[in-house]
Design a protein around this motif. Structure first.
Motif, mmCIF file in Angstrom:
data_model
loop_
_atom_site.group_PDB
_atom_site.id
_atom_site.type_symbol
_atom_site.label_atom_id
_atom_site.label_comp_id
_atom_site.label_asym_id
_atom_site.label_seq_id
_atom_site.Cartn_x
_atom_site.Cartn_y
_atom_site.Cartn_z
ATOM 1 N N LYS C 40 -7.262 5.537 -3.360
ATOM 2 C CA LYS C 40 -6.112 5.921 -2.535
ATOM 3 C C LYS C 40 -6.428 5.862 -1.039
ATOM 4 O O LYS C 40 -5.628 5.375 -0.246
ATOM 5 C CB LYS C 40 -5.591 7.311 -2.940
ATOM 6 C CG LYS C 40 -6.618 8.449 -2.896
ATOM 7 C CD LYS C 40 -5.992 9.699 -3.488
ATOM 8 C CE LYS C 40 -6.807 10.960 -3.216
ATOM 9 N NZ LYS C 40 -8.178 10.953 -3.759
ATOM 10 N N THR C 41 -7.636 6.331 -0.662
ATOM 11 C CA THR C 41 -7.982 6.286 0.755
ATOM 12 C C THR C 41 -8.171 4.856 1.240
ATOM 13 O O THR C 41 -7.748 4.483 2.337
ATOM 14 C CB THR C 41 -9.258 7.116 1.006
ATOM 15 O OG1 THR C 41 -8.972 8.484 0.719
ATOM 16 C CG2 THR C 41 -9.703 7.010 2.447
ATOM 17 N N THR C 42 -8.793 4.020 0.392
ATOM 18 C CA THR C 42 -8.985 2.616 0.764
ATOM 19 C C THR C 42 -7.633 1.938 0.996
ATOM 20 O O THR C 42 -7.457 1.179 1.948
ATOM 21 C CB THR C 42 -9.761 1.883 -0.347
ATOM 22 O OG1 THR C 42 -10.942 2.620 -0.622
ATOM 23 C CG2 THR C 42 -10.118 0.475 0.077
ATOM 24 N N LEU C 43 -6.661 2.256 0.113
ATOM 25 C CA LEU C 43 -5.323 1.674 0.263
ATOM 26 C C LEU C 43 -4.727 2.079 1.621
ATOM 27 O O LEU C 43 -4.221 1.239 2.365
ATOM 28 C CB LEU C 43 -4.429 2.165 -0.883
ATOM 29 C CG LEU C 43 -2.966 1.715 -0.844
ATOM 30 C CD1 LEU C 43 -2.881 0.192 -0.885
ATOM 31 C CD2 LEU C 43 -2.174 2.307 -2.000
ATOM 32 N N LEU C 44 -4.863 3.378 1.947
ATOM 33 C CA LEU C 44 -4.327 3.864 3.224
ATOM 34 C C LEU C 44 -4.999 3.154 4.397
ATOM 35 O O LEU C 44 -4.354 2.715 5.353
ATOM 36 C CB LEU C 44 -4.567 5.378 3.331
ATOM 37 C CG LEU C 44 -3.971 6.042 4.567
ATOM 38 C CD1 LEU C 44 -2.509 6.340 4.328
ATOM 39 C CD2 LEU C 44 -4.708 7.332 4.920
ATOM 40 N N ARG C 45 -6.332 3.018 4.311
ATOM 41 C CA ARG C 45 -7.087 2.445 5.428
ATOM 42 C C ARG C 45 -6.858 0.951 5.592
ATOM 43 O O ARG C 45 -7.211 0.383 6.633
ATOM 44 C CB ARG C 45 -8.581 2.734 5.257
ATOM 45 C CG ARG C 45 -8.944 4.198 5.572
ATOM 46 C CD ARG C 45 -10.240 4.614 4.902
ATOM 47 N NE ARG C 45 -11.346 3.756 5.276
ATOM 48 C CZ ARG C 45 -12.161 3.997 6.300
ATOM 49 N NH1 ARG C 45 -11.998 5.069 7.013
ATOM 50 N NH2 ARG C 45 -13.137 3.174 6.579
#
Lengths: 246, 379, 312
Positions: C40-45
């Motif tokens: 999820k964080t990778t997607l946001l970043r």
């Protein structure tokens, strides 16, 4: 009362040091008991003030050169394109620290001859290590959330370096510089064995003529300089660290 | 890549050896080809080119380490050949010494070796073995007499007895003061850790001592020790004297105290609270806690302090020569006095080798004493 | 509008985000949830290119986010992270001014913006502007972090577990403030969290990530009533379902005509909180008051029970 006591002691130390450098004659009675009958108690082969200034100049030149080179190198190896050299530079630093200052000095003489030059080189090389190591530590232990925020705010690599990384690492870098200056102040005296004009001259003259007063005054001047400079740099560091909230 | 450039410069541009008619006059620089018999020079150049190629291509670390070892061996052998080749027969005054090219090559390959060793991350035992192998190799060449023609060994040949005497003194000074500082510093550190008010005072005093330049401290100690020698019965008999080894020993001891005490305090302060609480909780006495929990956990930090002390003492012991304390410094300062650089090297090179070897051995010791979970994190 | 189109990120051949496609409507709050390591964080970043995708594209208002250098893109997108990431060597005002300074705004405009944001986040400029981050409480630091992210008036605000480091009471307040500010500024917010209560409280739409894949993307109600996979079901928690449904809507949306005794509840209170109040006070119904205090009807226990039941 305790809070201002250290500052007072420092002020007194500074006053005594200045008085001694400007008018060493006042202190002759104190040093007289240390010497044989008619030997001079105060160094008489040159002005102590001049030697002190030359001593400080030598240390300053070597330290400034060391700061420029060490900080630049540390910045380069912590960038992504220099990362390959990071382990190598670390081991170089470790190896470098095992070289005794006298050896560095002695090995520099064949290449540069006698006088101030080999001393400068030795001080420069020896001063590199603490600064390099501390800059490296400062730049590699920044809080990850701050670095992430800096990138997320849209700073370029250069902006991150100058606006975030270096200011945050500054207290640690200064600690390295402080260490380096104190080592250099003491090591510079050894430079006088290869005919550099430093306070080491006084000490060596004392050792050669068996004059303890010379040794003592030379040593104490360097010691007092080191303590004062060390404290001064510590104070600057403390202010910066408080500002940085570390 | 930097290393390859260094190799190229060292082999092709910089002079490999210097020839001098006697030990004091300025030398005449000789390139690799001029310094060696026709065939040998070409062989060495060829070797260096192969080595540079291996460095430039992205080869595995093990191969690079092997390259460094072979190349170091090669320049070591060839510098010996040079001496034999350049020195006119029956001329005992002529001196052949390694020139900048040799030193640059030496530095470049040492760098390459250090780099590949860093990448290979050998276990501590292996590192010590590598050190022993290197020293063994150097010793073998020394014994074989291959280097006998080199200037530094000609200096040695003239003073073989004195050399080993001073070497013994040097080691005795460094190790003796280390031993004394540990015997005094370790309990002092534990005391400082336990008795809070003592800490700042002791550490500040020791810090102050560190700021006094070494030659001054050596000199200043002459007076009190001279006084003791005269006034305390029996002191002179056990070797306490105003000049000589005694003030040097005391000065080294004083310098060594700070790292030992400071690192003991830091190491003990770094013992996790939970470990101490748990030890108290299961009913350990203070003494059991100290020897069973605190000291073992603080050991890596304390050993780091000892490493600093030993390396520092080996270096500072050279200065003892200025006050008649002996050690390798004797040759360094004699050499400086006579402007005979080979003599300086005779003192400086063993000092550096000694300090370097001490650092590697103690680093290995530190690593062996660090709990394995930490090791995984730090490497 | 943010269009995420077949975006994939691989590290050493392993996909941490695997072919995710979704469209985020403007002026909404989208929450990405998932366990740690779900991507999820990778997607946001990847939206502000702190991580460069291995494949696929992301378009902001139709424009590919690779059409400009990464740092310029990031100056146009707000970014707030867990633990606030404030620059410790700069004052609160300097921290908030970070992006405007990078964008070379003139000084008057920056000062005005800083004052405006401090006021908006209930921090008195006279007191806080010149303070350093370490002189603030955790909640204040977090507010400054969000204020900094909004300083250059970005249309999009990305938030990575922004409230993760706060204690529960301050967190609830921060969440409420965020919703107010979002309504005021009309910012499109994409927020990553692993806290399902937070997701249901804030989200217009929730995206559930599992092992790098987007397993469900829909309104909170859809997730409760129609979970796409076992994983979504577990994440929501079977025993929590009725309460999750109630926490999505407000008392105002459950008003029935008529009156009731007792202290009125506000129309903006969540139905879940009203239910709690009813159960605690032992009543069957409570009056509902609009924001201006006028009574607009009642909420009944029976009515809420109906709303909490599984839709037929």
């Amino acid at each position: 009362m305790r809070a201002w006591l250290p500052s007072l002691l420092r002020a007194v130390l500074l006053a005594i040091l200045l008085a001694f450098l400007i008018s060493p004659g006042w202190f002759e009675p104190l040093l007289k008991p240390l010497v044989q009958d008619n030997a001079p108690a105060i160094y008489n082969q040159g002005s102590l003030l001049t030697l002190t200034l030359l001593h400080l100049r030598t240390v300053a030149i070597a330290t400034i050169a060391a700061i420029i080179v060490a900080v630049t190198l540390a910045i380069l190896v912590t960038r992504s394109f220099g990362a390959e050299f990071l382990p190598l530079s670390r081991s170089l630093v470790n190896v470098g620290q095992t070289f005794p200052p006298v050896a560095v000095l002695a090995l520099a003489v064949p290449a540069l001859g006698f006088g101030e030059k080999p001393t400068l080189v030795a001080l420069f090389l020896y001063g590199l290590l603490p600064i390099f190591e501390n800059t490296l530590t400062g730049l590699t232990t920044l809080p990850p959330s701050v670095m992430e925020a800096a990138r997320g705010a849209g700073m370029t690599d250069r902006q991150r370096l100058f606006k975030v990384e270096l200011p945050l690492a500054m207290p640690v870098i200064l600690a390295g510089i402080r260490l380096s200056v104190v080592i250099s102040l003491a090591t510079a005296t050894i430079g006088s064995t290869v005919a550099a004009k430093t306070l080491g001259e006084v000490i060596i003259a004392g050792l050669q003529s068996n004059n303890i007063a010379f040794v003592l005054q030379g040593g104490l001047i360097v010691g007092a300089l080191a303590v004062l400079i060390y404290d001064g740099l510590s104070a600057i560091e403390a202010v910066l660290a408080r500002r940085a909230g570390l | 890549m930097v290393i390859a450039l260094l190799v190229a410069y060292g082999a092709l541009v910089a002079p490999f050896a210097t020839f001098r008619a006697n030990r004091i006059v300025p030398g005449e620089a000789k390139s690799v080809l001029a310094a060696l018999p026709a065939g040998a020079g070409v062989v060495l150049l060829g070797l260096m080119i192969v080595a540079a190629a291996i460095i430039l291509l992205k080869t595995p670390a093990l191969l690079r380490l092997a390259t460094a070892a072979v190349a170091l061996g090669a320049i070591a052998l060839f510098i010996g050949l040079t001496a034999a080749y350049l020195t006119p027969p029956e001329n005992t005054y002529a001196r052949v010494s390694p020139a900048s090219g040799f030193w640059i090559l030496l530095f470049a390959y040492a760098l390459l070796a250090a780099d590949s060793i860093t990448r290979l991350r050998p276990r501590p035992g292996v590192r010590v073995l590598l050190l022993l192998a290197t020293l063994g190799g150097a010793a073998a060449i020394l014994v074989s007499g291959l280097w006998d023609g080199l200037s530094i060994l000609k200096e040695y040949a003239g003073r073989a007895d004195v050399f080993w005497l001073e070497a013994g003194r040097h080691v005795a000074l460094a190790l003796g003061s280390l031993f004394a500082s540990v015997v005094v510093g370790l309990p002092l550190g534990i005391l400082c850790h336990r008795v809070e008010p003592l800490r700042a005072g002791v550490l500040n005093t020791l810090n102050l001592i560190q700021t006094i330049p070494s030659i001054a401290l050596f000199g200043i100690l002459i007076a009190p020790l001279g006084w003791i020698a005269v006034h305390v019965p029996g002191a002179g008999a056990i070797g306490i004297r105003g000049i000589g080894a005694a003030p040097a020993f005391v000065a080294l001891f004083l310098y060594s105290l700070l790292p030992v005490v400071a690192n003991t305090v830091v190491g003990l302060a770094g013992v996790p609270r939970e470990a101490n609480e748990a030890a108290r909780g299961i009913g350990m006495t203070d003494r059991q806690r100290l020897f069973g929990i605190e000291l073992p956990l603080a050991m890596p930090v304390i050993l780091t302090g000892i490493r600093i002390v030993l390396v520092q003492s080996i270096g500072l012991a050279t200065i003892a020569a200025l006050i008649g304390g002996g050690g390798f410094g004797v040759f360094v300062f004699q050499g400086i006095g006579q402007t005979a650089m080979d003599l300086v090297l005779l003192g400086a090179v063993p000092t550096v080798v000694l300090a370097f070897a001490a650092a590697i051995v103690l680093d290995a010791l530190i690593e062996m004493n660090t709990p394995s979970q930490n090791r995984g994190r730090t490497t | 509008m943010i269009e995420i189109d077949g975006i994939t990120k691989r590290y050493d051949g392993t996909a941490v985000v695997d072919n995710v496609t979704m469209t985020i409507e403007p002026r909404t709050v989208t929450v990405i949830v998932g366990t740690s390591g779900s991507g999820k964080t990778t997607l946001l970043r990847m939206i502000n290119r702190l991580v460069e995708p291995s494949a696929g594209a992301i378009r902001l208002d139709g424009e590919d986010n690779r059409s400009m250098p990464g740092f310029e893109l990031r100056r146009r997108i707000g970014y707030a992270i867990q633990g606030h990431g404030l620059f410790p060597h700069r004052t609160v005002a300097q921290n908030i001014a970070t992006v405007p300074v990078l964008l070379d705004w003139d000084k008057a405009r920056i000062d005005a913006k800083v004052a405006e944001l401090l006021a908006l986040f209930q921090l008195d400029p006279a007191i806080f502007a010149a303070r350093f981050p370490h002189e603030l409480s955790g909640g204040q630091q977090q507010r400054v972090g969000v204020a900094r992210a909004l300083a250059a008036e970005p249309k999009v605000l990305l938030m990575d577990e922004p409230f993760g480091a706060l204690d529960p009471i301050i967190r609830a307040k921060a969440q409420a403030d965020l919703l107010d500010i979002q309504k005021l500024l009309k910012t499109t917010i994409v927020l990553v969290t692993h806290d399902m209560d937070e997701a249901f409280h804030l989200a217009d739409k929730i995206a559930v990530m599992d092992k790098g894949e987007l397993v469900q993307y829909g309104t909170p109600a859809e997730l409760v009533t129609n979970p796409a996979t076992e994983f979504v079901q577990t994440l929501i928690g079977a025993s929590e379902r009725p309460f999750r449904l109630l926490s999505i809507e407000t008392a105002g949306q459950a008003v029935e005509p008529g009156t009731a005794d007792g202290k009125p509840v506000g129309a903006a209170t969540s139905q879940r909180d009203v239910l709690s109040e009813l159960l605690w006070t032992g009543r069957d119904a409570l009056p509902v008051a609009a924001a201006d205090g006028t009574l607009i009807g009642k909420v009944t226990l029976e009515g809420l029970a109906r709303r909490a039941a599984r839709p037929q």
